[in-house]
Motif scaffolding. Structure first.
Motif, mmCIF file in Angstrom:
data_model
loop_
_atom_site.group_PDB
_atom_site.id
_atom_site.type_symbol
_atom_site.label_atom_id
_atom_site.label_comp_id
_atom_site.label_asym_id
_atom_site.label_seq_id
_atom_site.Cartn_x
_atom_site.Cartn_y
_atom_site.Cartn_z
ATOM 1 N N ALA A 180 0.848 -1.190 0.000
ATOM 2 C CA ALA A 180 0.000 0.000 0.000
ATOM 3 C C ALA A 180 0.883 1.240 0.000
ATOM 4 C CB ALA A 180 -0.920 -0.001 1.223
ATOM 5 N N GLY A 181 0.343 2.352 -0.472
ATOM 6 C CA GLY A 181 1.083 3.599 -0.492
ATOM 7 C C GLY A 181 1.561 3.989 0.895
ATOM 8 N N GLY A 182 2.818 4.408 0.983
ATOM 9 C CA GLY A 182 3.389 4.786 2.271
ATOM 10 C C GLY A 182 4.116 3.669 2.975
ATOM 11 N N ASP A 183 4.076 2.449 2.432
ATOM 12 C CA ASP A 183 4.798 1.330 3.046
ATOM 13 C C ASP A 183 6.301 1.541 2.942
ATOM 14 O OD1 ASP A 183 2.508 0.059 3.778
ATOM 15 O OD2 ASP A 183 2.600 -1.517 2.261
ATOM 16 N N THR A 184 7.020 0.922 3.856
ATOM 17 C CA THR A 184 8.483 0.950 3.846
ATOM 18 C C THR A 184 9.015 -0.471 3.945
ATOM 19 O OG1 THR A 184 8.595 3.133 4.894
ATOM 20 C CG2 THR A 184 10.564 1.767 5.007
ATOM 21 N N LEU A 185 9.911 -0.829 3.016
ATOM 22 C CA LEU A 185 10.577 -2.127 3.040
ATOM 23 C C LEU A 185 12.015 -1.903 3.491
ATOM 24 C CD1 LEU A 185 8.127 -2.587 1.098
ATOM 25 C CD2 LEU A 185 9.546 -4.240 -0.109
ATOM 26 N N TYR A 186 12.436 -2.654 4.498
ATOM 27 C CA TYR A 186 13.792 -2.491 5.033
ATOM 28 C C TYR A 186 14.494 -3.833 5.097
ATOM 29 C CZ TYR A 186 17.680 -1.447 8.144
ATOM 30 O OH TYR A 186 18.942 -1.332 8.688
ATOM 31 N N VAL A 187 15.709 -3.860 4.512
ATOM 32 C CA VAL A 187 16.542 -5.062 4.539
ATOM 33 C C VAL A 187 17.766 -4.751 5.389
ATOM 34 C CG1 VAL A 187 17.828 -6.749 3.189
ATOM 35 C CG2 VAL A 187 15.748 -5.723 2.239
ATOM 36 N N ASN A 188 17.903 -5.452 6.481
ATOM 37 C CA ASN A 188 19.021 -5.218 7.402
ATOM 38 C C ASN A 188 20.277 -5.931 6.906
ATOM 39 O OD1 ASN A 188 20.390 -4.290 9.602
ATOM 40 N ND2 ASN A 188 19.429 -5.674 11.071
#
Length: 295
Positions: free
Chosen positions: A208-216
């Motif tokens: 959805a708009g505004g999501d954040t995907l983070y890969v550590n």
């Protein structure tokens, strides 16, 4: 009249009669086509044409919408969804629309007007003027971190990960998705290899708009002493001490795989030194020391 002036009079008659035989004035239709349109004559609503939107699209921060109420022009307004997902609406006040579909947002505003006694049978129509909230941020250990638009209304995690160029060699095997769903905070940890190895992964969710995907960063272990290539190394899934030793190139001619020492922090944070077996698993931040052979 004398014959001397007859030719002159005839020529003068043709000149005066010329306008009578001129071409007819252009019709109203042709005049409308030829008439230039002043930029000031274009209404703002025509300039900001509605954006065709799937009814499953969920409103996000930054989206511009037009709210229209049938036979109630005073309640027809243009609004922008704030960062917290709300709009300010006449008579009702703040209305939480972030995360709702177009139809759900229409119903919510209609219910507020009806319950407040402002309109008995409100017929609400929402037009998506401009989409600004349909972007997803991909951060961390990816090849091209940044913000990417949701080009379709069913863009999934695997699609966005591919748009960011995939995970770098130092990236972890899991990613974290954060955002909002139905106005509530949302967080999900996703196994990256499972997105592509499984035929149909339930973790490959629609973004959805505004999501954040983070890969550590991937967890690492350290090897030093009599190892061919001492240094930090990425921990692979199910890695054992023997495999960790192989990552470092194995023992030197002076080292021995039977004389290993493992330094690991316990639950209290204290470093404990043990003599590991080659089949023991390796954990993040383990330090493996290869000692010299006795002979």
């Amino acid at each position: 009249m004398s014959r001397k002036f007859a030719p002159f009079v005839s020529a003068l008659f043709l000149i005066l009669a010329a306008p009578v035989f001129a071409q007819p004035a252009p019709s109203s239709q042709s005049a409308a086509v030829a008439a230039p349109v002043s930029p000031a004559a274009v209404s703002p609503a025509a300039a900001a044409a509605p954006v065709p939107a799937n009814q499953d699209y969920r409103l996000g921060a930054g989206d511009s919408i037009g709210v229209q109420v049938y036979q109630s022009p005073d309640l027809s307004v243009d609004a922008r969804v704030s960062e917290s997902g709300v709009i300010s609406y006449p008579l009702v006040g703040s209305v939480q629309l972030g995360g709702l579909t177009i139809s759900e947002a229409e119903k919510k505003i209609a219910d507020a007007l009806r319950n407040g006694g402002f309109v008995k049978v409100p017929q609400v129509n929402i037009v998506l003027r401009q989409v600004r909230g349909n972007q997803v941020a991909v951060l961390g250990q990816v090849s091209r971190p940044g913000r990417f638009p949701l080009e379709t209304f069913n863009t999934r995690v695997s699609d966005m990960l591919a748009a960011a160029g995939g995970v770098t060699p130092t990236g972890d095997d899991v990613l974290i998705v954060t955002g909002q769903r139905e106005g509530k905070p949302f967080r999900k940890v996703i196994d990256i290899p499972g997105l592509f190895l499984n035929e149909k992964s339930d973790d490959d969710i629609v973004l959805a708009g505004g999501d954040t995907l983070y890969v550590n960063k991937a967890p690492v272990f350290y090897i030093y002493g009599e190892a061919q290539r001492p240094g930090p190394y990425r921990i692979e899934r199910g890695m054992t001490v023997m495999q960790a030793l192989a990552q470092g190139g194995g023992p030197t001619v002076r080292g021995s795989e039977n004389r290993l020492r493992l330094h690991r922090r316990d639950a209290s944070g204290k470093v404990v030194e043990t003599s590991p077996r080659l089949t023991d698993p390796v954990r993040p931040e383990d330090v493996l020391y290869v000692r010299e052979s006795l002979f």
